[in-house]
Design an enzyme around this catalytic site. Structure first.
Site, PDB file in Angstrom:
ATOM      1  N   GLY A  44       0.780  -1.246   0.000  1.00  0.00           N
ATOM      2  CA  GLY A  44       0.000   0.000   0.000  1.00  0.00           C
ATOM      3  C   GLY A  44       0.804   1.284   0.000  1.00  0.00           C
ATOM      4  O   GLY A  44       0.347   2.297  -0.499  1.00  0.00           O
ATOM      5  N   GLU A  98       4.038   4.044   5.963  1.00  0.00           N
ATOM      6  CA  GLU A  98       2.766   3.308   5.890  1.00  0.00           C
ATOM      7  C   GLU A  98       1.759   4.068   5.018  1.00  0.00           C
ATOM      8  O   GLU A  98       1.807   5.289   4.933  1.00  0.00           O
ATOM      9  CB  GLU A  98       2.166   3.193   7.297  1.00  0.00           C
ATOM     10  CG  GLU A  98       2.316   1.845   7.968  1.00  0.00           C
ATOM     11  CD  GLU A  98       1.409   0.767   7.378  1.00  0.00           C
ATOM     12  OE1 GLU A  98       0.982   0.858   6.213  1.00  0.00           O
ATOM     13  OE2 GLU A  98       1.142  -0.203   8.110  1.00  0.00           O
ATOM     14  N   ASP A  99       0.849   3.330   4.413  1.00  0.00           N
ATOM     15  CA  ASP A  99      -0.232   3.987   3.685  1.00  0.00           C
ATOM     16  C   ASP A  99      -1.291   4.504   4.649  1.00  0.00           C
ATOM     17  O   ASP A  99      -1.756   5.629   4.548  1.00  0.00           O
ATOM     18  CB  ASP A  99      -0.856   3.043   2.637  1.00  0.00           C
ATOM     19  CG  ASP A  99      -1.316   1.708   3.211  1.00  0.00           C
ATOM     20  OD1 ASP A  99      -1.040   1.418   4.405  1.00  0.00           O
ATOM     21  OD2 ASP A  99      -1.940   0.922   2.470  1.00  0.00           O
ATOM     22  N   ASP A 102      -5.002   2.128  10.565  1.00  0.00           N
ATOM     23  CA  ASP A 102      -6.429   1.889  10.793  1.00  0.00           C
ATOM     24  C   ASP A 102      -6.612   1.511  12.262  1.00  0.00           C
ATOM     25  O   ASP A 102      -6.812   2.383  13.106  1.00  0.00           O
ATOM     26  CB  ASP A 102      -6.871   0.799   9.814  1.00  0.00           C
ATOM     27  CG  ASP A 102      -8.344   0.474   9.878  1.00  0.00           C
ATOM     28  OD1 ASP A 102      -9.154   1.410   9.964  1.00  0.00           O
ATOM     29  OD2 ASP A 102      -8.708  -0.710   9.848  1.00  0.00           O
ATOM     30  N   LYS A 130      -6.714   6.874  10.860  1.00  0.00           N
ATOM     31  CA  LYS A 130      -8.104   6.899  11.328  1.00  0.00           C
ATOM     32  C   LYS A 130      -8.069   7.038  12.855  1.00  0.00           C
ATOM     33  O   LYS A 130      -8.001   6.044  13.568  1.00  0.00           O
ATOM     34  CB  LYS A 130      -8.817   5.591  10.934  1.00  0.00           C
ATOM     35  CG  LYS A 130      -9.004   5.418   9.419  1.00  0.00           C
ATOM     36  CD  LYS A 130      -9.711   4.110   9.077  1.00  0.00           C
ATOM     37  CE  LYS A 130      -9.916   3.939   7.595  1.00  0.00           C
ATOM     38  NZ  LYS A 130     -10.388   2.596   7.218  1.00  0.00           N
ATOM     39  N   PHE A 151     -13.851   3.072   4.712  1.00  0.00           N
ATOM     40  CA  PHE A 151     -12.844   2.401   3.898  1.00  0.00           C
ATOM     41  C   PHE A 151     -12.493   3.286   2.714  1.00  0.00           C
ATOM     42  O   PHE A 151     -13.371   3.830   2.042  1.00  0.00           O
ATOM     43  CB  PHE A 151     -13.384   1.053   3.410  1.00  0.00           C
ATOM     44  CG  PHE A 151     -12.297   0.110   2.995  1.00  0.00           C
ATOM     45  CD1 PHE A 151     -11.582  -0.611   3.939  1.00  0.00           C
ATOM     46  CD2 PHE A 151     -11.972  -0.046   1.655  1.00  0.00           C
ATOM     47  CE1 PHE A 151     -10.569  -1.473   3.563  1.00  0.00           C
ATOM     48  CE2 PHE A 151     -10.965  -0.908   1.266  1.00  0.00           C
ATOM     49  CZ  PHE A 151     -10.258  -1.624   2.210  1.00  0.00           C
ATOM     50  N   ASP A 158      -5.793  -0.380  -1.595  1.00  0.00           N
ATOM     51  CA  ASP A 158      -6.568  -1.261  -2.478  1.00  0.00           C
ATOM     52  C   ASP A 158      -7.846  -1.763  -1.817  1.00  0.00           C
ATOM     53  O   ASP A 158      -8.018  -1.678  -0.596  1.00  0.00           O
ATOM     54  CB  ASP A 158      -5.730  -2.495  -2.843  1.00  0.00           C
ATOM     55  CG  ASP A 158      -5.599  -3.457  -1.669  1.00  0.00           C
ATOM     56  OD1 ASP A 158      -5.130  -3.021  -0.594  1.00  0.00           O
ATOM     57  OD2 ASP A 158      -6.004  -4.619  -1.806  1.00  0.00           O
ATOM     58  N   ARG A 164      -5.801   0.342  -6.568  1.00  0.00           N
ATOM     59  CA  ARG A 164      -4.578   0.865  -5.958  1.00  0.00           C
ATOM     60  C   ARG A 164      -3.973   2.001  -6.778  1.00  0.00           C
ATOM     61  O   ARG A 164      -3.339   2.897  -6.253  1.00  0.00           O
ATOM     62  CB  ARG A 164      -3.558  -0.283  -5.919  1.00  0.00           C
ATOM     63  CG  ARG A 164      -2.787  -0.395  -4.640  1.00  0.00           C
ATOM     64  CD  ARG A 164      -1.711  -1.453  -4.804  1.00  0.00           C
ATOM     65  NE  ARG A 164      -2.041  -2.755  -4.264  1.00  0.00           N
ATOM     66  CZ  ARG A 164      -2.141  -3.047  -2.984  1.00  0.00           C
ATOM     67  NH1 ARG A 164      -1.983  -2.127  -2.059  1.00  0.00           N
ATOM     68  NH2 ARG A 164      -2.414  -4.281  -2.599  1.00  0.00           N
TER      69      ARG A 164
END
Ligand code: IMP
Length: 176
Positions: A44, A98-99, A102, A130, A151, A158, A164
């Protein structure tokens, strides 16, 4: 753009690139005259990391790590190491790229895993966070954007390996 998904733009391409430039200049200022290893979390973070690495003005090396914890839109709560680092990080400055953070499970696992390799320092840069979901005993050093618990896809993120390569971030609405 996929025809089967209802995509709603959340963060535009230019907002992303402005923010990446700002994070890159902060990182460059924090590590002036030092070398940093960017640990890119596959898959990601590839676009975020490649834009960030080309925008910093410091010496940096790139290494890649891969973990799995996700199936569809729900985490199964476990992190499995799929690919470890190739470089020796002992005594080095590390920035985990990191992408998205969460639940925070992945980044917690990675920080612990990399700490055991005795780096000089570990910092974390995540494009997205988040905050209402992430439960972390530490701060994320650089956050691109805080978002709600929905999401999202695009710019590396993705949905079951699709979407992506979108160049902005989209909320994933109901499948149409
Ligand atoms: P965490 O361990 O719950 O923080 O989740 C981290 C990983 O889950 C990320 O690196 C992503 O691969 C994936 N993930 C979490 N939320 C999203 C999302 O909204 N869209 C796409 N992938 C996500």
């Amino acid at each position: 753009m996929s025809e089967s998904h209802n995509l709603i733009e959340l963060i535009s391409k230019s907002e992303i690139s402005d923010r990446v430039e700002k994070i890159a200049s902060d990182i460059s200022a924090s590590f002036k005259n030092e070398t940093v290893i960017f640990v890119v979390v596959l898959n990601g973070a590839i676009f975020f990391a490649s834009d960030l690495a080309r925008a910093v003005s410091i010496d940096c090396k790139l290494d890649f790590i891969k973990v799995s914890s996700y199936i569809g839109t729900k985490s199964d709560g476990k992190v499995k190491l799929e690919k470890d680092l190739s470089l020796d990080v002992n005594g080095k400055n590390i920035i985990i790229i990191e992408d998205i953070v969460d639940t925070g499970l992945t980044v917690k696992y990675l920080k612990k895993h990399i700490s055991m390799k005795n780096p000089k320092s570990i910092r974390i840069a995540s494009l997205l966070l988040k905050p209402d979901k992430a439960k972390l005993p530490f701060n994320i050093d650089w956050v691109g954007f805080e978002i709600s618990t929905e999401f999202v896809v695009g710019y590396g993120l993705d949905y079951n390996q699709e979407l992506r390569n979108l160049n902005a971030i989209y909320k994933l609405g109901d499948v149409i």
